[in-house]
Design a protein around this motif. Sequence first.
Motif, PDB file in Angstrom:
ATOM      1  N   GLY A  37      -7.111  -1.387   7.761  1.00  0.00           N
ATOM      2  CA  GLY A  37      -7.473  -0.583   6.592  1.00  0.00           C
ATOM      3  C   GLY A  37      -8.522  -1.212   5.694  1.00  0.00           C
ATOM      4  N   MET A  38      -8.731  -2.495   5.859  1.00  0.00           N
ATOM      5  CA  MET A  38      -9.640  -3.215   4.954  1.00  0.00           C
ATOM      6  C   MET A  38     -11.065  -2.696   5.015  1.00  0.00           C
ATOM      7  N   LEU A  39     -11.535  -2.532   6.243  1.00  0.00           N
ATOM      8  CA  LEU A  39     -12.933  -2.172   6.424  1.00  0.00           C
ATOM      9  C   LEU A  39     -13.226  -0.807   5.801  1.00  0.00           C
ATOM     10  N   GLN A  40     -12.307   0.138   6.038  1.00  0.00           N
ATOM     11  CA  GLN A  40     -12.547   1.510   5.566  1.00  0.00           C
ATOM     12  C   GLN A  40     -12.385   1.639   4.055  1.00  0.00           C
ATOM     13  N   THR A  41     -11.729   0.665   3.437  1.00  0.00           N
ATOM     14  CA  THR A  41     -11.476   0.795   2.003  1.00  0.00           C
ATOM     15  C   THR A  41     -12.250  -0.251   1.220  1.00  0.00           C
ATOM     16  N   ALA A  42     -11.715  -1.460   1.198  1.00  0.00           N
ATOM     17  CA  ALA A  42     -12.396  -2.524   0.462  1.00  0.00           C
ATOM     18  C   ALA A  42     -13.794  -2.754   1.022  1.00  0.00           C
ATOM     19  N   GLY A  43     -13.933  -2.585   2.338  1.00  0.00           N
ATOM     20  CA  GLY A  43     -15.221  -2.812   2.988  1.00  0.00           C
ATOM     21  C   GLY A  43     -16.325  -1.910   2.483  1.00  0.00           C
ATOM     22  N   ARG A  44     -15.932  -0.763   1.920  1.00  0.00           N
ATOM     23  CA  ARG A  44     -16.948   0.152   1.400  1.00  0.00           C
ATOM     24  C   ARG A  44     -17.506  -0.346   0.070  1.00  0.00           C
ATOM     25  N   PHE A  45     -16.743  -1.208  -0.603  1.00  0.00           N
ATOM     26  CA  PHE A  45     -17.186  -1.703  -1.915  1.00  0.00           C
ATOM     27  C   PHE A  45     -17.683  -3.134  -1.852  1.00  0.00           C
ATOM     28  N   MET A  46     -17.312  -3.816  -0.779  1.00  0.00           N
ATOM     29  CA  MET A  46     -17.648  -5.226  -0.660  1.00  0.00           C
ATOM     30  C   MET A  46     -18.968  -5.355   0.087  1.00  0.00           C
ATOM     31  N   THR A  47     -19.774  -6.305  -0.348  1.00  0.00           N
ATOM     32  CA  THR A  47     -20.996  -6.612   0.388  1.00  0.00           C
ATOM     33  C   THR A  47     -20.890  -8.049   0.864  1.00  0.00           C
ATOM     34  N   LEU A  48     -21.748  -8.395   1.790  1.00  0.00           N
ATOM     35  CA  LEU A  48     -21.746  -9.759   2.310  1.00  0.00           C
ATOM     36  C   LEU A  48     -22.087 -10.739   1.189  1.00  0.00           C
ATOM     37  N   ALA A  49     -23.034 -10.345   0.356  1.00  0.00           N
ATOM     38  CA  ALA A  49     -23.457 -11.221  -0.747  1.00  0.00           C
ATOM     39  C   ALA A  49     -22.294 -11.495  -1.698  1.00  0.00           C
ATOM     40  N   LYS A  50     -21.534 -10.438  -2.025  1.00  0.00           N
ATOM     41  CA  LYS A  50     -20.390 -10.618  -2.921  1.00  0.00           C
ATOM     42  C   LYS A  50     -19.336 -11.505  -2.264  1.00  0.00           C
ATOM     43  N   GLY A  51     -19.133 -11.309  -0.961  1.00  0.00           N
ATOM     44  CA  GLY A  51     -18.138 -12.084  -0.226  1.00  0.00           C
ATOM     45  C   GLY A  51     -18.465 -13.568  -0.230  1.00  0.00           C
TER      46      GLY A  51
ATOM     47  N   PRO B 164       0.877   2.605  -5.533  1.00  0.00           N
ATOM     48  CA  PRO B 164       1.485   3.804  -4.957  1.00  0.00           C
ATOM     49  C   PRO B 164       0.492   4.948  -4.805  1.00  0.00           C
ATOM     50  N   TYR B 165      -0.403   5.075  -5.791  1.00  0.00           N
ATOM     51  CA  TYR B 165      -1.373   6.167  -5.686  1.00  0.00           C
ATOM     52  C   TYR B 165      -2.373   5.893  -4.579  1.00  0.00           C
ATOM     53  N   LEU B 166      -2.791   4.638  -4.471  1.00  0.00           N
ATOM     54  CA  LEU B 166      -3.735   4.314  -3.407  1.00  0.00           C
ATOM     55  C   LEU B 166      -3.102   4.574  -2.048  1.00  0.00           C
ATOM     56  N   GLU B 167      -1.802   4.278  -1.960  1.00  0.00           N
ATOM     57  CA  GLU B 167      -1.115   4.512  -0.688  1.00  0.00           C
ATOM     58  C   GLU B 167      -1.098   5.989  -0.337  1.00  0.00           C
ATOM     59  N   ARG B 168      -1.000   6.832  -1.354  1.00  0.00           N
ATOM     60  CA  ARG B 168      -1.046   8.271  -1.087  1.00  0.00           C
ATOM     61  C   ARG B 168      -2.359   8.657  -0.433  1.00  0.00           C
ATOM     62  N   TYR B 169      -3.394   7.880  -0.695  1.00  0.00           N
ATOM     63  CA  TYR B 169      -4.681   8.172  -0.069  1.00  0.00           C
ATOM     64  C   TYR B 169      -4.881   7.336   1.194  1.00  0.00           C
ATOM     65  N   GLY B 170      -3.798   6.780   1.688  1.00  0.00           N
ATOM     66  CA  GLY B 170      -3.870   6.062   2.954  1.00  0.00           C
ATOM     67  C   GLY B 170      -4.396   4.642   2.855  1.00  0.00           C
ATOM     68  N   ILE B 171      -4.439   4.089   1.647  1.00  0.00           N
ATOM     69  CA  ILE B 171      -4.933   2.714   1.508  1.00  0.00           C
ATOM     70  C   ILE B 171      -3.752   1.749   1.441  1.00  0.00           C
ATOM     71  N   TYR B 172      -3.506   1.046   2.540  1.00  0.00           N
ATOM     72  CA  TYR B 172      -2.368   0.128   2.588  1.00  0.00           C
ATOM     73  C   TYR B 172      -2.800  -1.325   2.683  1.00  0.00           C
ATOM     74  N   GLY B 173      -3.675  -1.599   3.645  1.00  0.00           N
ATOM     75  CA  GLY B 173      -4.044  -2.987   3.944  1.00  0.00           C
ATOM     76  C   GLY B 173      -4.420  -3.794   2.715  1.00  0.00           C
ATOM     77  N   PRO B 174      -5.449  -3.370   1.991  1.00  0.00           N
ATOM     78  CA  PRO B 174      -5.921  -4.172   0.868  1.00  0.00           C
ATOM     79  C   PRO B 174      -4.835  -4.374  -0.187  1.00  0.00           C
ATOM     80  N   THR B 175      -4.000  -3.349  -0.406  1.00  0.00           N
ATOM     81  CA  THR B 175      -2.988  -3.480  -1.443  1.00  0.00           C
ATOM     82  C   THR B 175      -1.954  -4.523  -1.037  1.00  0.00           C
ATOM     83  N   LYS B 176      -1.569  -4.503   0.242  1.00  0.00           N
ATOM     84  CA  LYS B 176      -0.589  -5.487   0.730  1.00  0.00           C
ATOM     85  C   LYS B 176      -1.135  -6.906   0.602  1.00  0.00           C
ATOM     86  N   VAL B 177      -2.383  -7.061   1.033  1.00  0.00           N
ATOM     87  CA  VAL B 177      -2.990  -8.393   0.980  1.00  0.00           C
ATOM     88  C   VAL B 177      -3.039  -8.871  -0.471  1.00  0.00           C
TER      89      VAL B 177
END
Lengths: 75, 419
Positions: A37-51, B164-177
Motif C-alpha cells: 500500500g505504500m507506493l500507491q499512497t505515501a508514494g504519491r506524496f513522497m519524492t526521492l529528494a524528500k526521502g 480509521p478514515y484513511l482505512e475506509r479509503y483503503g490506506i493501510y500500509g502507511p498507517t500501520k508503519v
Amino acid sequence: MDKVLDSNDSIFNLVSQYPEVIDIMVELGFHDIAKPGMLQTAGRFMTLAKGIKLKKMDATVVKQAFERQGFVIEI
Amino acid sequence: MSELINNREVDVPEQGRRQAMLKEIIKELHAGKSVEEVKARFAEAVGDVTVEEISAMEHSLMTEEGIPVAEVQRLCSVHTAIFKGSIEQIHRSSKAEEQPGHPVHTFKQENREVELLVNFRLELHAGKFATNDSEEIIFKLLEDLSLLLDLDKHYSRKENLLFPYLERYGIYGPTKVMWGVDDNIRSMIKEAKAALSSYTGNREEIGSMLTLIIQEVNEMVYKEENILLPMALDKLTEDEWVKIARESDEIGFCLTSPVEEWIPERAPEPEGAVVEETEEGLSPQGFIRFETGLLSLHQLETVLNHLPVDLTFIDENDVVRYFSHGKERIFARTKAVIGRTVQNCHPPQSMHVVDKLLQDFKAGRKDAEDFWIAMKDKFIYIRYFAVRDAEGTYMGTLEFTQNIAPIRALEGQKRILSE
C-alpha cells in the motif's frame, strides 16, 4: 538511451515508469516503500529528494547506486 | 464584512469589474502609494468587499501579474489595513486546513510546539548534559521528557481518529508503519525518563538515547506534514474532518490546543441532522424487548454508561460494534473505531496477543481471559469474554475493563450507611 529520473517527481510516478526503481530504493535502505500500500499512497506524496533528506542519506551514494543500474538522476 | 453580503447576488460581470478595480488599487500600493491615499479611492470605488474577493485578487496578483508569493504576503498587512478585516479573516477562506480548529491545523500547531520543545529545550539540555551531569540538568531533562510525553495525545488522535478514515479509503500500509514508529517513540521517551530517574553515571548511553529521540520526533513531524496530512487532505471529505474535529477533545491535545472550534464555510447543518442513521429502522425512541424486561433505547444506553466498567463489543468478524461511554473511560475510545476491525485498533506490537486470543475464542479453546496492569494510581483489570449463543456459536468478544484499585483497597466490613 539513458533513463532519466527527476528526484522531485513522486516515487509513484518514477516506479510506474521504471519498476526497477523500487528495488534500487530498497537496496539503498528505503525499506518502507516496499510495504503493502505504500507506493500507491505515501508514494504519491513522497519524492526521492524528500526521502534522501528524511533518511539523511548521502546524495552521491544514491546517485551512484542509480547510475550503476543505468539511470541518470539529478538530485 | 463577508456575512453582510450575499455573494450570489452579485452578478458575474460586476464581480469581474470589482476584481479589476481591486487589482488596480493593490498595484498602486505596490508601486508606492500611501495607504491613506488608496484607502479613500478604495472606499469610493468598491464599498463593501468580501473575503473571497480579496483571496481571489491575491491569487490573481500572484499568478497573472507575477508578483511573488512572499511579496503578496508581506503586503498582507497593508491589504488588511485597507480592507479593515483581520488577516485571519482574509486568509480564512483560502483553505479549510489553514483555519484554526481544523484537525490538520491543530496537528501542525502541535508540531510547532513539539519542535520548539525538542529542538531548543531538549537539545540545549542534552548538550549541557554531555559535559555536566549535575542533578539540576537531569531534573531539566526529566521535565522536558515529561512534557514530550504529551505527544501521546497527538499520536493517539492520529491513530484513533485519522487512521480509521484513511482505512475506509483503503490506506493501510502507511498507517500501520507509522503507528509502529509512534509506539517506538513513545517507549524511547519512557525509557530515557526511567534511565534518568535512576541515573547510574551511564551518561553516554543516555546521551545517545536523547539524540535518537530528537531525531525520530523530528522525522515524524516531517512525515506527517509531507506525507500523511497531504494524503489525508486528498482523501477525506469535509464532513469527515468535522467529525474528527468534534471527537478530538475526547483524546486531548499536545502542548497546545485549538483556540476555536472550526466551523466550515458552508450551509449550516439542518436541525436534528446530527442524529445518526439508525440500523434496521429502529428509531432512537424505540424500545428493546428482552426476555427479562423492556427498556427504552435511552434507558438502556444510560444504564450501560452507568456501569462502573468500560465495555467494548466486537462481532464475529472482529468488527468493533459498540462501546459504553462512562464518565471516566480508562482507555480512550472514539466513535471512529465503530465499524473498524479490532486489528486496526490496537498497536501493532500487541496485535499478536489479540489475534491469539480471538483464535482461541473462535476455536472454542477458551471462553475468557483476564489481564491486569498497574497504571499510576489505577489497577486495571481487563477481562475478555467469548460471547456465544445458546447453541454455542461464537457471536463476538466482550471486553470488560475496570479500575479495581478501590475494590482491592477494601478492608473489614461496612454495614451501615455513611453520612
